[in-house]
Design a protein around this motif. Structure first.
Motif, PDB file in Angstrom:
ATOM      1  N   LEU A  69       0.847  -1.194   0.000  1.00 34.44           N
ATOM      2  CA  LEU A  69       0.000   0.000   0.000  1.00 34.44           C
ATOM      3  C   LEU A  69       0.881   1.241   0.000  1.00 34.44           C
ATOM      4  CD1 LEU A  69      -2.743   1.398   0.139  1.00 34.44           C
ATOM      5  CD2 LEU A  69      -2.663   1.141   2.642  1.00 34.44           C
ATOM      6  N   GLY A  70       2.015   1.185   0.711  1.00 36.35           N
ATOM      7  CA  GLY A  70       2.944   2.309   0.716  1.00 36.35           C
ATOM      8  C   GLY A  70       3.484   2.622  -0.669  1.00 36.35           C
ATOM      9  N   THR A  71       3.630   1.586  -1.502  1.00 35.10           N
ATOM     10  CA  THR A  71       4.077   1.805  -2.878  1.00 35.10           C
ATOM     11  C   THR A  71       3.043   2.617  -3.643  1.00 35.10           C
ATOM     12  OG1 THR A  71       5.035  -0.413  -2.740  1.00 35.10           O
ATOM     13  CG2 THR A  71       5.093   0.669  -4.880  1.00 35.10           C
ATOM     14  N   GLU A  72       1.773   2.324  -3.396  1.00 33.15           N
ATOM     15  CA  GLU A  72       0.701   3.082  -4.038  1.00 33.15           C
ATOM     16  C   GLU A  72       0.756   4.557  -3.629  1.00 33.15           C
ATOM     17  OE1 GLU A  72      -2.208   1.502  -5.968  1.00 33.15           O
ATOM     18  OE2 GLU A  72      -0.443   0.236  -6.238  1.00 33.15           O
ATOM     19  N   LEU A  73       0.955   4.792  -2.326  1.00 30.80           N
ATOM     20  CA  LEU A  73       1.058   6.172  -1.844  1.00 30.80           C
ATOM     21  C   LEU A  73       2.268   6.860  -2.486  1.00 30.80           C
ATOM     22  CD1 LEU A  73       0.365   5.672   1.987  1.00 30.80           C
ATOM     23  CD2 LEU A  73      -1.287   6.027   0.147  1.00 30.80           C
ATOM     24  N   SER A  74       3.375   6.115  -2.592  1.00 32.26           N
ATOM     25  CA  SER A  74       4.589   6.677  -3.173  1.00 32.26           C
ATOM     26  C   SER A  74       4.394   7.015  -4.651  1.00 32.26           C
ATOM     27  CB  SER A  74       5.742   5.677  -3.008  1.00 32.26           C
ATOM     28  OG  SER A  74       6.943   6.203  -3.503  1.00 32.26           O
ATOM     29  N   ASP A  75       3.659   6.152  -5.386  1.00 33.91           N
ATOM     30  CA  ASP A  75       3.382   6.429  -6.804  1.00 33.91           C
ATOM     31  C   ASP A  75       2.703   7.779  -6.978  1.00 33.91           C
ATOM     32  OD1 ASP A  75       4.513   4.093  -7.654  1.00 33.91           O
ATOM     33  OD2 ASP A  75       2.621   3.031  -7.994  1.00 33.91           O
ATOM     34  N   HIS A  76       1.781   8.088  -6.087  1.00 28.94           N
ATOM     35  CA  HIS A  76       1.060   9.365  -6.189  1.00 28.94           C
ATOM     36  C   HIS A  76       1.985  10.535  -5.855  1.00 28.94           C
ATOM     37  CE1 HIS A  76      -3.277   8.214  -6.778  1.00 28.94           C
ATOM     38  NE2 HIS A  76      -2.700   7.046  -6.570  1.00 28.94           N
ATOM     39  N   ALA A  77       2.887  10.341  -4.899  1.00 27.39           N
ATOM     40  CA  ALA A  77       3.851  11.400  -4.593  1.00 27.39           C
ATOM     41  C   ALA A  77       4.782  11.632  -5.781  1.00 27.39           C
ATOM     42  CB  ALA A  77       4.654  11.017  -3.355  1.00 27.39           C
ATOM     43  N   LYS A  78       5.240  10.548  -6.393  1.00 29.54           N
ATOM     44  CA  LYS A  78       6.126  10.664  -7.559  1.00 29.54           C
ATOM     45  C   LYS A  78       5.411  11.348  -8.715  1.00 29.54           C
ATOM     46  CE  LYS A  78       8.856   6.546  -6.459  1.00 29.54           C
ATOM     47  NZ  LYS A  78       9.177   5.148  -6.839  1.00 29.54           N
ATOM     48  N   ARG A  79       4.123  11.067  -8.847  1.00 29.88           N
ATOM     49  CA  ARG A  79       3.348  11.669  -9.935  1.00 29.88           C
ATOM     50  C   ARG A  79       3.334  13.187  -9.836  1.00 29.88           C
ATOM     51  NH1 ARG A  79       2.070  12.895 -13.956  1.00 29.88           N
ATOM     52  NH2 ARG A  79       0.373  12.325 -15.339  1.00 29.88           N
ATOM     53  N   HIS A  80       3.569  13.693  -8.612  1.00 28.68           N
ATOM     54  CA  HIS A  80       3.553  15.142  -8.404  1.00 28.68           C
ATOM     55  C   HIS A  80       4.948  15.699  -8.163  1.00 28.68           C
ATOM     56  CE1 HIS A  80      -0.692  14.166  -7.950  1.00 28.68           C
ATOM     57  NE2 HIS A  80      -0.940  15.430  -8.168  1.00 28.68           N
ATOM     58  N   GLY A  81       5.953  14.960  -8.650  1.00 29.04           N
ATOM     59  CA  GLY A  81       7.302  15.512  -8.682  1.00 29.04           C
ATOM     60  C   GLY A  81       8.234  15.103  -7.564  1.00 29.04           C
ATOM     61  N   ALA A  82       7.739  14.416  -6.540  1.00 27.82           N
ATOM     62  CA  ALA A  82       8.604  13.999  -5.430  1.00 27.82           C
ATOM     63  C   ALA A  82       9.323  12.702  -5.772  1.00 27.82           C
ATOM     64  CB  ALA A  82       7.782  13.835  -4.158  1.00 27.82           C
ATOM     65  N   GLY A  83      10.374  12.404  -5.025  1.00 30.57           N
ATOM     66  CA  GLY A  83      11.101  11.167  -5.256  1.00 30.57           C
ATOM     67  C   GLY A  83      10.427   9.956  -4.660  1.00 30.57           C
ATOM     68  N   GLY A  84       9.488  10.170  -3.727  1.00 24.83           N
ATOM     69  CA  GLY A  84       8.795   9.069  -3.064  1.00 24.83           C
ATOM     70  C   GLY A  84       8.400   9.481  -1.659  1.00 24.83           C
ATOM     71  N   ILE A  85       8.115   8.493  -0.806  1.00 28.04           N
ATOM     72  CA  ILE A  85       7.716   8.775   0.575  1.00 28.04           C
ATOM     73  C   ILE A  85       8.485   7.867   1.534  1.00 28.04           C
ATOM     74  CG2 ILE A  85       5.369   9.353  -0.181  1.00 28.04           C
ATOM     75  CD1 ILE A  85       4.471   6.698   1.221  1.00 28.04           C
ATOM     76  N   PHE A  86       8.509   8.257   2.814  1.00 30.24           N
ATOM     77  CA  PHE A  86       8.850   7.370   3.915  1.00 30.24           C
ATOM     78  C   PHE A  86       7.588   7.200   4.744  1.00 30.24           C
ATOM     79  CE2 PHE A  86      13.375   9.228   3.745  1.00 30.24           C
ATOM     80  CZ  PHE A  86      13.796   8.212   2.904  1.00 30.24           C
TER      81      PHE A  86
END
Length: 624
Positions: A329-346
Motif C-alpha cells: 500500500l505504501g508503494t501506491e502512496l509513493s506512486d502518487h507522490a512521484k506523480r507530483h514531482g517527489a522522489g517518493g515517501i517514507f
C-alpha cells in the motif's frame, strides 16, 4: 501464480480489452509523410512546447488531463526530413488516408462489426506531450462485432481509426523529449465488451484479435507496433484501466495480479473500517529532522526544502502490507507522490531506516499526535513539491479507506502495475473541425483469408509441412511469401528462406531486419531465374543487411554471387566425368552420387544443384 490462486467467478471478475495496432500504410493518417521510423540522431530540427488542458464543448475539464497539467514540463520534439508541418501542428490535417480506411474496413469484416453510416473525426484530449496539438484524432469506424473463445463469445464494442502518438525518447532536465517520426501513423483501436471472466480468456481473446489483424497482411510487426490495454474490475473493487501491455504472454499475468491487488485492497478497506480509520490534513514536520543523518531528507533540507507529514489514523501495519508481488500500500502512496514531482515517501511501517533514527520516528509521531495504531507518511522535497505530493498521498490514503479507486495504471515488466492518472471521462472528447466526415464504403472490401486458413492452404497447395506452414503464415514476412509464390518462386524455397535461413542469419548476428520486403522479393526472384544459386541466398541477404541502399541484383553483382552460366556448368561437369571416365564406364548411373559432389565442388557453389544434376546425368548417359 496459477489460475488456482483466485476463484474468479466468486471474485466477480469482469474484464475487457483495448487492442492498439499500427497499420502498414504508405503514408500517415492525416498527411503524405511516410510511415518510416527514424533514429533520434537523424533529426533535422527540434522545437519545444508547453501543453495545457482545454474545456469541452460543455465547459468541462477532464480529470486525467487536469492532473497531467499540474506537472509543469517542457516538451521537446525532434523533426525529420520525413515529417512535416502537420505533425508539428503548424498546418491543418489533410483528409483521412484512404488506404488506412480500407484496411480498417477489412478488419471490421473479420470482427463481424457493422460500419457506421458516417465517420466523424474527434479530438481526444492528451496533454502528456505525446501529441504536439494536445489532442489525438480518433474516428469511430464500426461497432457491434464479436469474436469467439473457448469460454464463449466476446463482444466488440467499437473499432476506431486513430493517429499514433509521438515516440518518447528520454526524460530531460526540463521535461520530456519526443520524436515525431511515429506521430500520425494510422492506428486501429479495438475495444471489447466486458465479457471476459478469467485471465486465460483475456489472453485467448487478445490472441484471436491479434490473429485477425495479422490476417490482413497490412499491419506493422515488431516491438511497439501492437499494444494491449486491459480493463479489470471485481465485484467489490472498481474498474481499473491497465495501459501498455506489450506482450500477449503478459496479459493473463496482468489480469491475475490485478485481481489479487484489488482483493487485498478490499481486505485493507475492511480492516480500516473496523479501526474507524481516517486521514488528517498534512502538516509541516521539518523541525523534527533538523540535523538528520538521512541523506534523502538532509539533501532536501540543505536545498531549502521541507518535510511534510500526514497522520494516517488506524493505518499502522497496513501501509507496509503487500498487495502485489514486491508492492505494498505504501508503494501506491509513493506512486502518487512521484506523480507530483517527489522522489517518493517514507512511512512509519518501514522506519527507522534510510538514516532516520528511532528517536526521529518518536518525535515525528509526537509532532502529528499519532497514536500506536496510526501510521505517518512523510515527503521531503522542495517546499511546493513537498506540499503537493503529501496532499496526493493523503488523497490516496482516503481512497484506501473507501476501497479500490478507479484509475489508469501502467503495466510493469514483472506483471505488476503502477499508478498513472485518474480514469479519463467524456470531457476529453470533442469534434475535429478541420477534417471532413467520411462515409465508410465496404462494398468493394474483400474479407481477408484468416491465418488459420492460410496454414491449411499452404499444406494442400504448396506441400509444406504443418510446422513450416504455420511459421510462414504467422510470420512477419507472410506478404513476401505470398508475393514470391505468386511470381513463380518455388514455395519450399521461399518458405525456408523467409523462416529457416532468416533465423540462422539472425543467430549469426546479421541485422536481417534491415533487409526490406522488396529486397527479399528480389533475392527470391533471382533464385527463381537461376541468376542466383540457392546456396548463395543467405550470403546475398547478409550483404543486403549491410547495404540497404542496394537492390538484390546490384548486391549480387557487387559481391559476385551470381551463378555460373549454362556453358560453364556443362564444361565443369564434362571435366569431372572425363577425370572419372573409367568409373563411369564401369558403374554407369551408379557413379552419379559421388560425381555430383565433385562437380558441385568444382563449381565452387556458384551453380544451382538442379542444373548441375541435369548436366551430369546427360554427360554420364553419353559415356556409359
Amino acid at each position: 501464480m496459477s489460475e488456482r490462486d483466485h476463484d474468479y467467478e466468486d471474485a466477480g471478475l469482469v474484464a475487457g480489452l483495448e487492442i492498439h495496432q499500427q497499420l502498414d500504410t504508405a503514408t500517415k493518417l492525416f498527411c503524405d509523410c511516410p510511415t518510416e521510423l527514424r533514429e533520434p540522431e537523424e533529426s533535422s530540427r527540434r522545437f519545444t512546447r508547453y501543453l495545457h488542458p482545454t474545456r469541452s464543448e460543455l465547459g468541462e475539464l477532464d480529470d486525467a488531463a487536469l492532473e497531467e497539467s499540474r506537472v509543469d514540463r517542457e516538451f521537446e520534439y525532434l523533426a525529420y526530413d520525413t515529417t512535416c508541418l502537420v505533425e508539428e501542428d503548424e498546418e491543418p490535417p489533410h483528409r483521412l488516408d484512404e488506404e488506412a480506411m480500407e484496411t480498417t474496413l477489412e478488419i471490421a469484416q473479420l470482427l463481424d462489426a457493422r460500419p457506421v453510416d458516417q465517420a466523424n473525426v474527434m479530438r481526444k484530449l492528451v496533454v502528456d506531450g505525446s501529441n504536439t496539438s494536445g489532442f489525438q484524432r480518433s474516428t469511430l469506424i464500426a461497432t457491434d462485432g464479436e469474436i469467439e473463445t473457448e469460454k464463449g463469445s466476446v463482444g466488440i464494442e467499437d473499432l476506431l481509426l486513430e493517429e499514433e502518438s509521438a515516440k518518447r525518447v528520454e526524460e530531460t532536465e526540463e521535461g520530456v523529449r519526443y520524436s515525431l517520426d511515429r506521430l500520425g501513423i494510422p492506428l486501429v483501436e479495438i475495444g471489447t465488451s466486458p465479457d471476459i471472466r478469467s485471465p486465460a480468456q483475456a489472453r485467448e481473446a487478445a490472441e484471436r484479435i491479434g490473429m485477425l489483424l495479422r490476417s490482413t497482411g497490412k499491419v506493422k510487426r515488431g516491438l511497439g507496433t501492437i499494444r494491449q490495454d486491459v480493463n479489470v474490475s471485481i465485484a467489490e473493487g472498481a474498474r481499473v484501466e491497465i495501459k501498455g501491455v506489450q506482450s500477449l504472454d503478459d496479459i493473463d499475468d496482468i489480469v491475475r495480479t490485478e485481481v489479487g491487488r484489488q482483493l487485498e485492497l478490499v481486505a485493507i478497506r475492511d480492516e480500516l473500517a473496523e479501526r474507524n480509520a481516517a486521514v488528517d490534513q498534512p502538516e509541516d514536520v521539518t523541525e523534527v529532522f533538523e540535523g538528520t543523518d538521512s541523506g534523502v531528507i538532509g539533501g532536501a533540507l540543505s536545498s531549502g526544502g521541507s518535510v511534510m507529514g500526514v497522520r494516517l489514523r488506524g493505518f499502522d501495519g497496513l501501509v507496509g502490507r503487500e498487495i502485489a508481488p514486491d508492492r505494498r500500500l505504501g508503494t501506491e502512496l509513493s506512486d502518487h507522490a512521484k506523480r507530483h514531482g517527489a522522489g517518493g515517501i517514507f512511512h512509519t511501517d518501514e522506519l527507522p531506516a534510510y538514516g532516520v533514527t528511532e528517536g526521529e520516528v518518536a518525535d515525528l509521531r509526537e509532532a502529528v499526535d499519532a497514536e500506536p495504531e496510526d501510521a505517518v507518511a512523510i515527503v521531503a522535497d522542495s517546499g511546493e513539491t513537498a506540499r503537493t505530493a503529501i496532499g496526493a498521498v493523503a488523497d490516496r490514503a482516503r481512497a484506501a479507506v473507501a476501497g479500490v479507486p478507479e484509475e489508469t495504471r501502467g503495466a510493469n515488466d514483472d506483471g505488476t502495475t503502477r499508478y498513472l492518472r485518474p480514469l479519463p471521462g467524456a470531457a476529453r472528447m470533442y469534434p475535429e473541425t478541420d477534417v471532413p466526415p467520411v462515409k465508410p464504403d465496404r462494398s468493394e472490401v474483400e474479407t481477408p483469408e484468416l491465418l488459420t486458413e492460410k496454414v491449411g492452404r499452404y499444406e494442400r497447395e504448396y506441400d509444406l509441412d504443418r510446422g513450416l506452414a504455420e511459421q510462414v503464415a504467422y510470420g512477419r514476412r507472410m506478404p513476401v511469401f505470398e508475393r514470391a509464390v505468386g511470381e513463380g518462386v518455388d514455395p519450399t524455397l521461399a518458405a525456408t528462406t523467409l523462416e529457416s535461413t532468416v533465423t540462422e542469419l539472425r543467430r549469426d548476428g546479421v541485422a536481417i531486419e534491415n533487409v526490406s520486403e522488396e529486397q527479399f522479393a528480389g533475392a527470391l526472384a533471382l533464385a527463381r531465374d537461376d541468376d542466383l544459386p540457392t546456396g548463395n541466398v543467405g550470403d546475398l541477404l547478409s550483404a543486403l543487411a549491410d547495404a540497404s541502399e542496394l537492390t538484390a541484383r546490384e548486391a549480387v553483382e557487387r559481391e559476385d554471387l551470381g551463378g555460373a552460366s549454362e556453358d560453364e556448368v556443362r564444361e565443369a561437369v564434362r571435366e569431372v566425368v572425363e577425370r572419372n571416365e573409367e568409373q563411369v564406364h564401369e558403374e554407369g548411373m551408379g557413379a552419379f552420387s559421388g560425381l555430383m559432389g565433385e562437380a558441385m565442388g568444382a563449381l565452387g557453389g556458384q551453380a544451382d544443384g538442379e542444373a548441375v544434376s541435369a548436366a551430369l546425368r546427360e554427360e554420364i548417359q553419353k559415356r556409359s
